[in-house]
Design a protein around this motif. Structure first.
Motif, PDB file in Angstrom:
ATOM      1  N   ASP A 284      87.514   5.463  52.063  1.00  0.00           N
ATOM      2  CA  ASP A 284      88.252   4.886  50.844  1.00  0.00           C
ATOM      3  C   ASP A 284      88.261   6.052  49.942  1.00  0.00           C
ATOM      4  N   HIS A 285      86.818   5.273  49.366  1.00  0.00           N
ATOM      5  CA  HIS A 285      85.969   5.853  47.901  1.00  0.00           C
ATOM      6  C   HIS A 285      86.524   7.833  48.304  1.00  0.00           C
ATOM      7  N   ILE A 286      85.495   7.639  48.901  1.00  0.00           N
ATOM      8  CA  ILE A 286      86.309  10.001  49.239  1.00  0.00           C
ATOM      9  C   ILE A 286      87.419  10.070  48.670  1.00  0.00           C
ATOM     10  N   ALA A 287      88.287   9.500  48.815  1.00  0.00           N
ATOM     11  CA  ALA A 287      90.032   9.325  48.927  1.00  0.00           C
ATOM     12  C   ALA A 287      89.760   9.255  47.231  1.00  0.00           C
ATOM     13  N   MET A 288      89.253   8.298  47.173  1.00  0.00           N
ATOM     14  CA  MET A 288      89.935   8.032  45.584  1.00  0.00           C
ATOM     15  C   MET A 288      89.166   8.601  44.955  1.00  0.00           C
ATOM     16  N   VAL A 289      88.513   9.340  44.810  1.00  0.00           N
ATOM     17  CA  VAL A 289      87.355  10.297  44.382  1.00  0.00           C
ATOM     18  C   VAL A 289      88.373  11.847  43.680  1.00  0.00           C
ATOM     19  N   PHE A 290      88.577  12.160  44.977  1.00  0.00           N
ATOM     20  CA  PHE A 290      89.604  12.821  44.805  1.00  0.00           C
ATOM     21  C   PHE A 290      91.283  12.844  44.494  1.00  0.00           C
ATOM     22  N   ASN A 291      91.754  11.684  44.595  1.00  0.00           N
ATOM     23  CA  ASN A 291      92.783  12.083  44.599  1.00  0.00           C
ATOM     24  C   ASN A 291      93.252  11.286  42.936  1.00  0.00           C
ATOM     25  N   LYS A 292      92.128  11.047  42.237  1.00  0.00           N
ATOM     26  CA  LYS A 292      91.965  10.705  40.752  1.00  0.00           C
ATOM     27  C   LYS A 292      92.071  11.793  39.831  1.00  0.00           C
TER      28      LYS A 292
ATOM     29  N   PHE B  82      83.593  21.147  48.347  1.00  0.00           N
ATOM     30  CA  PHE B  82      82.658  19.698  47.396  1.00  0.00           C
ATOM     31  C   PHE B  82      81.424  19.499  48.880  1.00  0.00           C
ATOM     32  N   ILE B  83      82.473  18.993  49.602  1.00  0.00           N
ATOM     33  CA  ILE B  83      82.021  17.598  50.247  1.00  0.00           C
ATOM     34  C   ILE B  83      80.239  18.212  51.255  1.00  0.00           C
ATOM     35  N   SER B  84      80.368  19.693  51.363  1.00  0.00           N
ATOM     36  CA  SER B  84      79.466  20.520  52.121  1.00  0.00           C
ATOM     37  C   SER B  84      78.573  20.312  51.552  1.00  0.00           C
ATOM     38  N   LYS B  85      77.965  19.716  50.658  1.00  0.00           N
ATOM     39  CA  LYS B  85      77.281  20.371  49.998  1.00  0.00           C
ATOM     40  C   LYS B  85      76.192  19.695  48.741  1.00  0.00           C
ATOM     41  N   PHE B  86      75.431  18.641  49.093  1.00  0.00           N
ATOM     42  CA  PHE B  86      74.531  17.216  49.328  1.00  0.00           C
ATOM     43  C   PHE B  86      74.447  17.441  47.503  1.00  0.00           C
ATOM     44  N   SER B  87      74.570  18.831  47.113  1.00  0.00           N
ATOM     45  CA  SER B  87      73.660  18.796  45.428  1.00  0.00           C
ATOM     46  C   SER B  87      74.806  17.860  44.894  1.00  0.00           C
ATOM     47  N   ASN B  88      75.961  18.515  45.980  1.00  0.00           N
ATOM     48  CA  ASN B  88      77.672  18.351  44.328  1.00  0.00           C
ATOM     49  C   ASN B  88      77.307  16.492  44.089  1.00  0.00           C
ATOM     50  N   PHE B  89      76.483  15.933  45.402  1.00  0.00           N
ATOM     51  CA  PHE B  89      76.931  13.909  44.932  1.00  0.00           C
ATOM     52  C   PHE B  89      76.021  13.688  44.100  1.00  0.00           C
ATOM     53  N   THR B  90      75.159  14.955  43.748  1.00  0.00           N
ATOM     54  CA  THR B  90      73.821  14.691  42.660  1.00  0.00           C
ATOM     55  C   THR B  90      75.040  12.873  41.704  1.00  0.00           C
ATOM     56  N   PRO B  91      75.756  13.686  40.926  1.00  0.00           N
ATOM     57  CA  PRO B  91      76.572  13.188  39.208  1.00  0.00           C
ATOM     58  C   PRO B  91      77.233  11.661  40.099  1.00  0.00           C
ATOM     59  N   PHE B  92      77.186  11.086  41.830  1.00  0.00           N
ATOM     60  CA  PHE B  92      78.217  10.081  41.639  1.00  0.00           C
ATOM     61  C   PHE B  92      76.569   8.545  42.185  1.00  0.00           C
ATOM     62  N   ILE B  93      75.588   9.547  41.848  1.00  0.00           N
ATOM     63  CA  ILE B  93      74.272   8.237  42.756  1.00  0.00           C
ATOM     64  C   ILE B  93      74.092   7.670  41.957  1.00  0.00           C
ATOM     65  N   PRO B  94      74.562   6.142  41.663  1.00  0.00           N
ATOM     66  CA  PRO B  94      73.996   5.404  41.058  1.00  0.00           C
ATOM     67  C   PRO B  94      72.159   4.866  40.539  1.00  0.00           C
ATOM     68  N   SER B  95      72.202   5.467  39.242  1.00  0.00           N
ATOM     69  CA  SER B  95      70.444   5.593  39.401  1.00  0.00           C
ATOM     70  C   SER B  95      69.918   3.795  39.539  1.00  0.00           C
TER      71      SER B  95
END
Length: 134
Positions: A125-133, A21-34
């Motif tokens: 912390d945020h990365i861990a929270m997203v994956f652990n959620k 997941f984290i090795s592709k920047f395109s995966n982060f698009t849904p998490f970017i606060p517009s």
């Protein structure tokens, strides 16, 4: 270059799942606060972000499967690299640490040292929270 490290966080997933997941920047698009970002574009290897009129980018320069992702600035005002390090210690127990190496002058070091470490800790912390959620 000066080195700044995050605390080590635990993610209840295997290293491959996190890495994929984290090795592709395109995966982060849904998490970017517009509402906080003027613009965001991403491919697997690069991203560009504009916030408050300031634009910068990142690019992945190296991937070591399931262990390390090395990222550098692409048009950033300072020379830096960011390493995402993963270490699986159990079936669903992976440790994550973030490291920034930055070429800062004396004044920038004084201004940013604590903020960089705090920012890295918050990111980890945020990365861990997203994956652990989920």
């Amino acid at each position: 270059m000066d080195t700044y490290e995050s605390k080590v966080v635990t993610i209840v997933r295997n290293d491959q799942e996190i890495f994929d997941f984290i090795s592709k920047f395109s995966n982060f698009t849904p998490f970017i606060p517009s509402d906080k970002v003027d613009s965001w574009t991403a491919t697997e290897d690069t991203c560009r972000i504009k916030v408050k009129g300031i634009e910068t980018g990142l690019k992945i320069i190296e991937r070591e499967p399931f262990k390390t992702i090395k990222i550098s600035g692409d048009g950033a005002p300072i020379d830096f690299s960011l390493w995402v390090q993963l270490k699986q210690v159990g079936e669903k127990d992976t440790k994550l640490k973030l490291t920034i190496k930055a070429d800062l002058n004396f004044m920038m070091k004084a201004l940013l040292k604590n903020k960089l470490t705090e920012g890295l800790d918050a990111m980890a912390d945020h990365i861990a929270m997203v994956f652990n959620k989920s």
